[in-house]
Design a protein around this motif. Structure first.
Motif, PDB file in Angstrom:
ATOM      1  N   MET A  21       0.833  -1.206   0.000  1.00 53.62           N
ATOM      2  CA  MET A  21       0.000   0.000   0.000  1.00 53.62           C
ATOM      3  C   MET A  21       0.867   1.255   0.000  1.00 53.62           C
ATOM      4  SD  MET A  21      -3.077  -0.905  -0.402  1.00 53.62           S
ATOM      5  CE  MET A  21      -3.886   0.656  -0.151  1.00 53.62           C
ATOM      6  N   VAL A  51      -4.265  -7.055  -4.420  1.00 56.97           N
ATOM      7  CA  VAL A  51      -5.504  -7.827  -4.530  1.00 56.97           C
ATOM      8  C   VAL A  51      -5.265  -9.285  -4.145  1.00 56.97           C
ATOM      9  CG1 VAL A  51      -7.247  -8.682  -6.141  1.00 56.97           C
ATOM     10  CG2 VAL A  51      -6.580  -6.281  -6.192  1.00 56.97           C
ATOM     11  N   GLN A  54      -5.439  -9.293  -0.479  1.00 57.09           N
ATOM     12  CA  GLN A  54      -6.770  -8.968   0.033  1.00 57.09           C
ATOM     13  C   GLN A  54      -7.758 -10.100  -0.221  1.00 57.09           C
ATOM     14  OE1 GLN A  54      -7.540  -5.133  -1.815  1.00 57.09           O
ATOM     15  NE2 GLN A  54      -7.038  -4.077   0.097  1.00 57.09           N
ATOM     16  N   GLU A  60     -12.494  -8.202   2.286  1.00 59.23           N
ATOM     17  CA  GLU A  60     -11.658  -7.224   1.598  1.00 59.23           C
ATOM     18  C   GLU A  60     -11.935  -7.148   0.093  1.00 59.23           C
ATOM     19  OE1 GLU A  60      -9.093  -5.236   3.180  1.00 59.23           O
ATOM     20  OE2 GLU A  60     -10.273  -5.886   4.893  1.00 59.23           O
ATOM     21  N   ALA A  62     -14.484  -6.076  -1.592  1.00 62.67           N
ATOM     22  CA  ALA A  62     -15.045  -4.782  -2.001  1.00 62.67           C
ATOM     23  C   ALA A  62     -13.942  -3.739  -2.131  1.00 62.67           C
ATOM     24  CB  ALA A  62     -16.100  -4.322  -1.012  1.00 62.67           C
ATOM     25  N   LYS A  63     -12.997  -3.724  -1.193  1.00 56.83           N
ATOM     26  CA  LYS A  63     -11.870  -2.797  -1.268  1.00 56.83           C
ATOM     27  C   LYS A  63     -11.046  -3.054  -2.518  1.00 56.83           C
ATOM     28  CE  LYS A  63     -11.184  -2.163   3.691  1.00 56.83           C
ATOM     29  NZ  LYS A  63     -10.229  -2.368   4.802  1.00 56.83           N
ATOM     30  N   SER A  64     -10.855  -4.323  -2.823  1.00 55.84           N
ATOM     31  CA  SER A  64     -10.086  -4.690  -4.016  1.00 55.84           C
ATOM     32  C   SER A  64     -10.754  -4.162  -5.279  1.00 55.84           C
ATOM     33  CB  SER A  64      -9.942  -6.212  -4.123  1.00 55.84           C
ATOM     34  OG  SER A  64      -9.176  -6.729  -3.066  1.00 55.84           O
ATOM     35  N   LYS A  65     -12.069  -4.318  -5.352  1.00 59.54           N
ATOM     36  CA  LYS A  65     -12.800  -3.843  -6.539  1.00 59.54           C
ATOM     37  C   LYS A  65     -12.655  -2.339  -6.696  1.00 59.54           C
ATOM     38  CE  LYS A  65     -16.776  -5.899  -5.643  1.00 59.54           C
ATOM     39  NZ  LYS A  65     -18.152  -6.395  -5.768  1.00 59.54           N
ATOM     40  N   TYR A  66     -12.793  -1.605  -5.606  1.00 59.91           N
ATOM     41  CA  TYR A  66     -12.661  -0.145  -5.674  1.00 59.91           C
ATOM     42  C   TYR A  66     -11.253   0.260  -6.103  1.00 59.91           C
ATOM     43  CZ  TYR A  66     -17.196   0.389  -3.406  1.00 59.91           C
ATOM     44  OH  TYR A  66     -18.531   0.355  -3.107  1.00 59.91           O
ATOM     45  N   LEU A  67     -10.269  -0.420  -5.560  1.00 65.70           N
ATOM     46  CA  LEU A  67      -8.881  -0.119  -5.890  1.00 65.70           C
ATOM     47  C   LEU A  67      -8.609  -0.351  -7.374  1.00 65.70           C
ATOM     48  CD1 LEU A  67      -6.039   0.572  -4.660  1.00 65.70           C
ATOM     49  CD2 LEU A  67      -5.698  -1.888  -4.501  1.00 65.70           C
ATOM     50  N   SER A 103     -18.121 -12.025  -6.247  1.00 70.43           N
ATOM     51  CA  SER A 103     -18.850 -11.470  -5.093  1.00 70.43           C
ATOM     52  C   SER A 103     -20.346 -11.508  -5.286  1.00 70.43           C
ATOM     53  CB  SER A 103     -18.423 -10.037  -4.825  1.00 70.43           C
ATOM     54  OG  SER A 103     -18.611  -9.225  -5.946  1.00 70.43           O
TER      55      SER A 103
END
Length: 103
Positions: A21, A51, A54, A60, A62-67, A103
């Motif tokens: 990160m 990813v 995550q 995690e 959802a965070k991966s998708k946003y990233l 997901s």
């Protein structure tokens, strides 16, 4: 990236993700990274590594998708010629599709 690899070999997953990160944020701070093929390739590789860590935690995803979506959108918005994108960006788009299907 080197520190992340070292921590991965030592089994310190939390530190690996933290180091990746840091690299992601460092690459984002490079002005105009979206237009520089070399920087885009590095960014795509780091995001792919993030990813992969995550994914170990279902919460995690959802965070991966946003990233992933954020990186793809920034690169596409900054480039006029969409046919000149590095192969790694296409791989990142495939990763996003995988994440959305899982997901």
């Amino acid at each position: 990236e080197t520190l992340a690899f070292f921590n991965e070999q030592m089994g310190h997953d939390g530190e690996v993700l933290e180091n990746l990160m840091k690299e992601y944020r460092s690459l984002q701070n490079f002005r105009g990274w979206e237009k520089d093929d070399y920087q885009v390739i590095k960014m795509c590789r780091v995001v792919h590594q993030i990813v992969s860590f995550q994914r170990k935690d279902p919460g995690e995803v959802a965070k991966s998708k946003y990233l992933v979506r954020g990186v793809i959108n920034r690169v596409k918005a900054a480039r006029v010629d969409m046919n000149a994108n590095p192969l790694e960006l296409s791989q990142l788009e495939e990763l996003l599709t995988e994440l959305e299907l899982s997901s």
